[in-house]
Design a protein around this motif. Structure first.
Motif, PDB file in Angstrom:
ATOM      1  N   ARG A   1      21.209  -4.767  -4.393  1.00 23.50           N
ATOM      2  CA  ARG A   1      20.286  -3.866  -5.088  1.00 23.50           C
ATOM      3  C   ARG A   1      20.640  -2.408  -4.810  1.00 23.50           C
ATOM      4  O   ARG A   1      19.851  -1.505  -5.073  1.00 23.50           O
ATOM      5  CB  ARG A   1      18.850  -4.095  -4.620  1.00 23.50           C
TER       6      ARG A   1
ATOM      7  N   LEU B   1       0.359 -13.268  -2.185  1.00 21.28           N
ATOM      8  CA  LEU B   1       0.843 -11.925  -1.824  1.00 21.28           C
ATOM      9  C   LEU B   1       2.367 -11.896  -1.821  1.00 21.28           C
ATOM     10  O   LEU B   1       3.001 -10.971  -2.345  1.00 21.28           O
ATOM     11  CB  LEU B   1       0.340 -11.525  -0.436  1.00 21.28           C
ATOM     12  N   LEU B   2       2.972 -12.923  -1.209  1.00 23.03           N
ATOM     13  CA  LEU B   2       4.434 -12.974  -1.117  1.00 23.03           C
ATOM     14  C   LEU B   2       5.052 -13.115  -2.505  1.00 23.03           C
ATOM     15  O   LEU B   2       6.080 -12.505  -2.806  1.00 23.03           O
ATOM     16  CB  LEU B   2       4.860 -14.151  -0.232  1.00 23.03           C
TER      17      LEU B   2
ATOM     18  N   MET C   1       9.151 -10.905   9.289  1.00 23.21           N
ATOM     19  CA  MET C   1       8.689  -9.922   8.306  1.00 23.21           C
ATOM     20  C   MET C   1       7.308  -9.329   8.641  1.00 23.21           C
ATOM     21  O   MET C   1       6.443  -9.151   7.779  1.00 23.21           O
ATOM     22  CB  MET C   1       8.769 -10.452   6.870  1.00 23.21           C
TER      23      MET C   1
ATOM     24  N   LEU D   1       1.282  -5.817   3.165  1.00 25.00           N
ATOM     25  CA  LEU D   1       0.701  -6.632   2.090  1.00 25.00           C
ATOM     26  C   LEU D   1      -0.800  -6.845   2.325  1.00 25.00           C
ATOM     27  O   LEU D   1      -1.616  -6.716   1.408  1.00 25.00           O
ATOM     28  CB  LEU D   1       1.383  -8.005   2.019  1.00 25.00           C
ATOM     29  N   LEU D   2      -1.145  -7.171   3.569  1.00 25.97           N
ATOM     30  CA  LEU D   2      -2.550  -7.427   3.891  1.00 25.97           C
ATOM     31  C   LEU D   2      -3.383  -6.160   3.737  1.00 25.97           C
ATOM     32  O   LEU D   2      -4.510  -6.194   3.250  1.00 25.97           O
ATOM     33  CB  LEU D   2      -2.672  -7.958   5.325  1.00 25.97           C
TER      34      LEU D   2
ATOM     35  N   HIS E   1      -3.176  -5.261  -0.481  1.00 30.01           N
ATOM     36  CA  HIS E   1      -3.481  -6.143  -1.615  1.00 30.01           C
ATOM     37  C   HIS E   1      -4.389  -7.322  -1.287  1.00 30.01           C
ATOM     38  O   HIS E   1      -4.581  -8.183  -2.141  1.00 30.01           O
ATOM     39  CB  HIS E   1      -2.172  -6.732  -2.167  1.00 30.01           C
TER      40      HIS E   1
ATOM     41  N   HIS F   1       4.028  -9.423  -4.502  1.00 32.36           N
ATOM     42  CA  HIS F   1       4.229  -8.042  -4.043  1.00 32.36           C
ATOM     43  C   HIS F   1       5.316  -7.874  -2.989  1.00 32.36           C
ATOM     44  O   HIS F   1       5.455  -6.785  -2.451  1.00 32.36           O
ATOM     45  CB  HIS F   1       2.923  -7.507  -3.440  1.00 32.36           C
ATOM     46  N   SER F   2       6.062  -8.926  -2.625  1.00 29.62           N
ATOM     47  CA  SER F   2       6.924  -8.808  -1.442  1.00 29.62           C
ATOM     48  C   SER F   2       8.401  -8.815  -1.794  1.00 29.62           C
ATOM     49  O   SER F   2       8.797  -8.984  -2.949  1.00 29.62           O
ATOM     50  CB  SER F   2       6.638  -9.974  -0.486  1.00 29.62           C
TER      51      SER F   2
ATOM     52  N   GLU G   1       6.125  -5.982   6.791  1.00 30.24           N
ATOM     53  CA  GLU G   1       5.802  -6.240   5.388  1.00 30.24           C
ATOM     54  C   GLU G   1       4.505  -7.030   5.249  1.00 30.24           C
ATOM     55  O   GLU G   1       3.679  -6.726   4.382  1.00 30.24           O
ATOM     56  CB  GLU G   1       6.944  -6.990   4.688  1.00 30.24           C
ATOM     57  N   LEU G   2       4.298  -8.030   6.115  1.00 26.53           N
ATOM     58  CA  LEU G   2       3.042  -8.794   6.047  1.00 26.53           C
ATOM     59  C   LEU G   2       1.846  -7.872   6.285  1.00 26.53           C
ATOM     60  O   LEU G   2       0.837  -7.954   5.577  1.00 26.53           O
ATOM     61  CB  LEU G   2       3.047  -9.946   7.069  1.00 26.53           C
TER      62      LEU G   2
ATOM     63  N   LEU H   1      10.185 -11.149  -1.278  1.00 28.91           N
ATOM     64  CA  LEU H   1      10.473 -12.521  -1.717  1.00 28.91           C
ATOM     65  C   LEU H   1      10.113 -12.743  -3.196  1.00 28.91           C
ATOM     66  O   LEU H   1      10.386 -13.822  -3.741  1.00 28.91           O
ATOM     67  CB  LEU H   1       9.711 -13.536  -0.869  1.00 28.91           C
TER      68      LEU H   1
ATOM     69  N   GLU I   1      -3.727 -17.253  -0.163  1.00 28.40           N
ATOM     70  CA  GLU I   1      -3.627 -15.809  -0.377  1.00 28.40           C
ATOM     71  C   GLU I   1      -2.282 -15.277   0.097  1.00 28.40           C
ATOM     72  O   GLU I   1      -1.665 -14.454  -0.576  1.00 28.40           O
ATOM     73  CB  GLU I   1      -4.768 -15.074   0.334  1.00 28.40           C
ATOM     74  N   LEU I   2      -1.804 -15.747   1.267  1.00 21.21           N
ATOM     75  CA  LEU I   2      -0.493 -15.296   1.749  1.00 21.21           C
ATOM     76  C   LEU I   2       0.603 -15.653   0.736  1.00 21.21           C
ATOM     77  O   LEU I   2       1.478 -14.834   0.435  1.00 21.21           O
ATOM     78  CB  LEU I   2      -0.169 -15.898   3.120  1.00 21.21           C
TER      79      LEU I   2
END
Lengths: 297, 297
Positions: free
Chosen positions: A73, B172-173, A165, A172-173, A176, B176-177, A168-169, B179, B168-169
């Motif tokens: 990327r 989210l992944l 990760m 995200l929490l 979102h 928005h992640s 990032e987790l 992944l 939810e996890l």
């Protein structure tokens, strides 16, 4: 072709930020710039122009680029060097975009025991940390971040590593999830953080413990301002459980990075009874990229 | 005031969906409607009008509402009933918005051993499952979802429960992640899913194993179309590790819910050597809400 005898420039270019260093002939940083133009915000096809714009004010010096700029990327993909990998392996596998003038440092891959992993950019800091504080034998390096890396170095080689990760987790929490409204306050390194670290390290129930952050606030078990620190502690404690599973309290653990997150990891490592010492990620990057430049100059 | 002798209506109203049931005098569902008007999509102050609109076509029957409609983000907050809680406890603590005509079923809270948890809506299904398949002694119920609940019932009481934010996890992944691009394909219950379940159940390194999903694709270790199923397996396996930690392979485990997710949990429970049987969440809700109606009629 530019000559290395006048120094060189280096860019540590990650997904969300880049840092540009102008390094003189004796390895000192003569100027330093950073901004948030990460590789994710550069449109495909625009990297060459971006690089020329960065080079313009510094003259025609050799340029080394490291990090996600070498990913699929990024600008051009620089194939991974497999573990075990030394500084010389990496320097020998630079991807020359423009021979003798512009090169991308490759990342490192790990593939063994049904486990695959990749890194790009951290390897320069790891080799630099080893130059800054040479120590024989094994060194365990923790590189906190969006994707925290745990890296085992033996003598001169990166032997294996694992990515967690964590950052990032948490993001995200915070942004979102159903926890968004209870995670707005800043994270501080205090009792709530350390309580989360202990629980995350001892238990292995991250998906459940994270939900409890919300239930704790709803039922008034803990003050809502503690919730972000406790949640961060849970994630970092769980991360340490993975990263330190083969470590002993006598091991030399280096926490390599910058700012609050690095201090949080150092405090967490200390809290669970291991010995961590911090090394500046900036200093380590400069030491590592200078070592690569020495080889290729 | 409407009379219960002509039947009643019930709404199972969660954050992202609602299901409306018209139930006749002998406990059969005479009509059923569902849509995606969850409580999160109803503006504050609009619940009364929403409820009247739902009631208009069915006449002036008594109405019972359950789920997030009774939360602080719903219509009116119905205070939690603490564990241990029986069907009679919950029926005795209905929040009457309009005496004898409209009531909200309260959720249940758990607070013990430094652990807090809450549920709203699942309790009706749990009591209903117990009515549908009465069995003496202990029953462990798994209710898969955005927030999966593991609920221990002893005789007539919900004794304790734990929420794992598995669904939810995963969302989210997927959305928005880093992944996101490898998690686009559908999840299927096959070898990749079960491999993930086994690893998630045996290991406790969720933050690391999730990153490996991306590394596996980048390094060509596993086909990219397997990635979503493997990642879902990791999360569900880790969830089972929490939910089944005190269970024995001989325990009666009920998987209560609907659709693919419920089948995935049932397959996962079977794969790691436990015995799970599925009960329809819809049937269980109707049985549970009828049992509450019988008490208050």
């Amino acid at each position: 072709m530019p000559t290395w005898s006048n120094g060189f420039a280096a860019i540590d270019w990650g997904s969300t930020a880049r840092r540009v260093y102008l390094i003189d002939a004796v390895g000192h940083v003569s100027s330093h710039m950073e901004d948030e133009v990460g590789t994710l915000s550069v449109p495909q096809g625009s990297f060459e122009a971006e690089v020329e714009a960065l080079r313009a004010p510094i003259g025609d010096l050799p340029l080394l680029l490291a990090g996600m700029v070498g990913s699929n990327r990024g600008w051009i993909e620089a194939p991974y060097v497999p573990c075990p990998a030394t500084l010389a392996d990496v320097a020998g596998r630079l991807l020359w975009v423009d021979q003798g003038r512009t090169a991308i440092v490759p990342g490192i891959s790990f593939l063994k025991d049904d486990r695959a992993d990749v890194m790009r950019g951290e390897e320069v800091q790891v080799f630099g940390a080893k130059k800054l504080q040479p120590s024989p034998g094994r060194m365990l390096i923790c590189h906190p971040g969006t994707h925290t890396k745990w890296i085992e170095v033996e003598d001169e080689s990166i032997m294996r590593f694992q990515t967690v990760m964590t950052g990032e987790l948490f993001a995200l929490l915070r942004t979102h999830s159903i926890l968004t409204d209870v995670l707005a306050a800043p994270v501080v390194s205090g009792p709530a953080f350390l309580q989360g670290v202990r629980r995350g390290f001892d238990k292995s129930a991250l998906g459940a413990d994270l939900f409890s952050v919300r239930a704790n606030v709803i039922l008034g078990v803990s003050p809502s301002e503690d919730a972000p620190s406790y949640a961060s502690g849970l994630l970092i404690g769980s991360d340490l459980r993975t990263g330190l599973r083969n470590a002993s309290p006598h091991d030399d653990i280096v926490v390599l990075g910058r700012g609050l997150l690095t201090s949080l990891y150092a405090a967490a490592i200390d809290h669970i009874g291991f010995r961590g010492r911090e090394i500046s990620g900036t200093r380590a990057f400069v030491a590592g990229i200078c070592a690569i430049a020495e080889i290729v100059a």
